[in-house]
Motif scaffolding. Structure first.
Motif, PDB file in Angstrom:
ATOM      1  N   PHE A  96     -39.558  31.300 -28.735  1.00  0.00           N
ATOM      2  CA  PHE A  96     -40.064  30.300 -27.557  1.00  0.00           C
ATOM      3  C   PHE A  96     -41.293  29.202 -27.957  1.00  0.00           C
ATOM      4  N   VAL A  97     -42.109  30.078 -28.932  1.00  0.00           N
ATOM      5  CA  VAL A  97     -43.305  29.509 -29.371  1.00  0.00           C
ATOM      6  C   VAL A  97     -43.175  28.931 -30.803  1.00  0.00           C
ATOM      7  N   ILE A  98     -42.950  29.662 -31.822  1.00  0.00           N
ATOM      8  CA  ILE A  98     -42.927  29.209 -33.033  1.00  0.00           C
ATOM      9  C   ILE A  98     -41.739  28.500 -33.289  1.00  0.00           C
ATOM     10  N   ASN A  99     -40.494  28.809 -32.983  1.00  0.00           N
ATOM     11  CA  ASN A  99     -39.455  27.993 -33.273  1.00  0.00           C
ATOM     12  C   ASN A  99     -39.727  26.515 -32.994  1.00  0.00           C
ATOM     13  N   PRO A 100     -40.094  25.957 -31.746  1.00  0.00           N
ATOM     14  CA  PRO A 100     -40.085  24.852 -31.218  1.00  0.00           C
ATOM     15  C   PRO A 100     -41.333  24.187 -32.178  1.00  0.00           C
ATOM     16  N   ILE A 101     -42.294  24.727 -32.428  1.00  0.00           N
ATOM     17  CA  ILE A 101     -43.344  24.206 -33.440  1.00  0.00           C
ATOM     18  C   ILE A 101     -42.815  23.918 -34.640  1.00  0.00           C
ATOM     19  N   ILE A 102     -41.846  24.721 -35.264  1.00  0.00           N
ATOM     20  CA  ILE A 102     -41.173  24.483 -36.614  1.00  0.00           C
ATOM     21  C   ILE A 102     -40.385  23.349 -36.281  1.00  0.00           C
ATOM     22  N   ALA A 103     -39.519  23.260 -35.392  1.00  0.00           N
ATOM     23  CA  ALA A 103     -38.398  22.255 -35.139  1.00  0.00           C
ATOM     24  C   ALA A 103     -39.293  20.930 -35.057  1.00  0.00           C
ATOM     25  N   ARG A 104     -40.586  20.833 -34.393  1.00  0.00           N
ATOM     26  CA  ARG A 104     -41.169  19.605 -34.319  1.00  0.00           C
ATOM     27  C   ARG A 104     -41.518  19.075 -35.735  1.00  0.00           C
TER      28      ARG A 104
END
Length: 142
Positions: A37-45
């Motif tokens: 919920f924190v790292i994955n959205p940053i990587i997807a962005r």
């Protein structure tokens, strides 16, 4: 009878395994939530607005089975590093400290080793007089 049970429970092996499993399960859930919920959205962005994540579509657009998701791999790598750091600093370091107070050295450097000239085993203790694998007499350590 109770003294024997207490001694069994207080053995370093049993205590370390029990605490390790409990802490690992608790922190595994916490770290998994952090990476999801924190790292994955940053990587997807980092990929852009229209992409499902950091990666490439190898087949037909929209087919999740052929999407090469590097973001998930990076997230798993971050998860592993965080998890191992938690295990080290919350289990290994305190355990080493407690055992040092008891006069027991754990997780130290291995002692000197030598190679058996007969069977070429490389993990014989330096003070060994016979090879544990082939039984050959060993020369005195230099």
């Amino acid at each position: 009878m109770l003294r024997g049970f207490k001694n069994f429970l207080m053995r370093g092996d049993v205590v370390v395994v029990a605490i390790g499993l409990i802490v690992a399960l608790a922190f595994s859930t916490l770290i998994k939530a952090f990476t999801d919920f924190v790292i994955n959205p940053i990587i997807a962005r980092a990929q852009g607005n229209s992409s499902p994540g950091l990666g490439w579509q190898l087949g037909r657009t929209g087919n999740k089975a052929t999407y090469l998701d590097l973001g998930a791999f990076i997230s798993a790598l971050i998860y592993f590093i965080i998890f191992m750091a938690v295990v080290y600093f919350l289990i290994v370091v305190p355990y080493k400290h407690v055992q040092a107070r008891r006069g027991v050295k754990v997780f130290g450097d291995p002692g000197p080793a030598k190679t058996c000239p007969a069977c070429l085993s490389e993990d014989l203790p330096g003070a060994a007089t016979k090879c544990r694998y082939c039984g050959t007499d060993q020369p005195a350590a230099a």
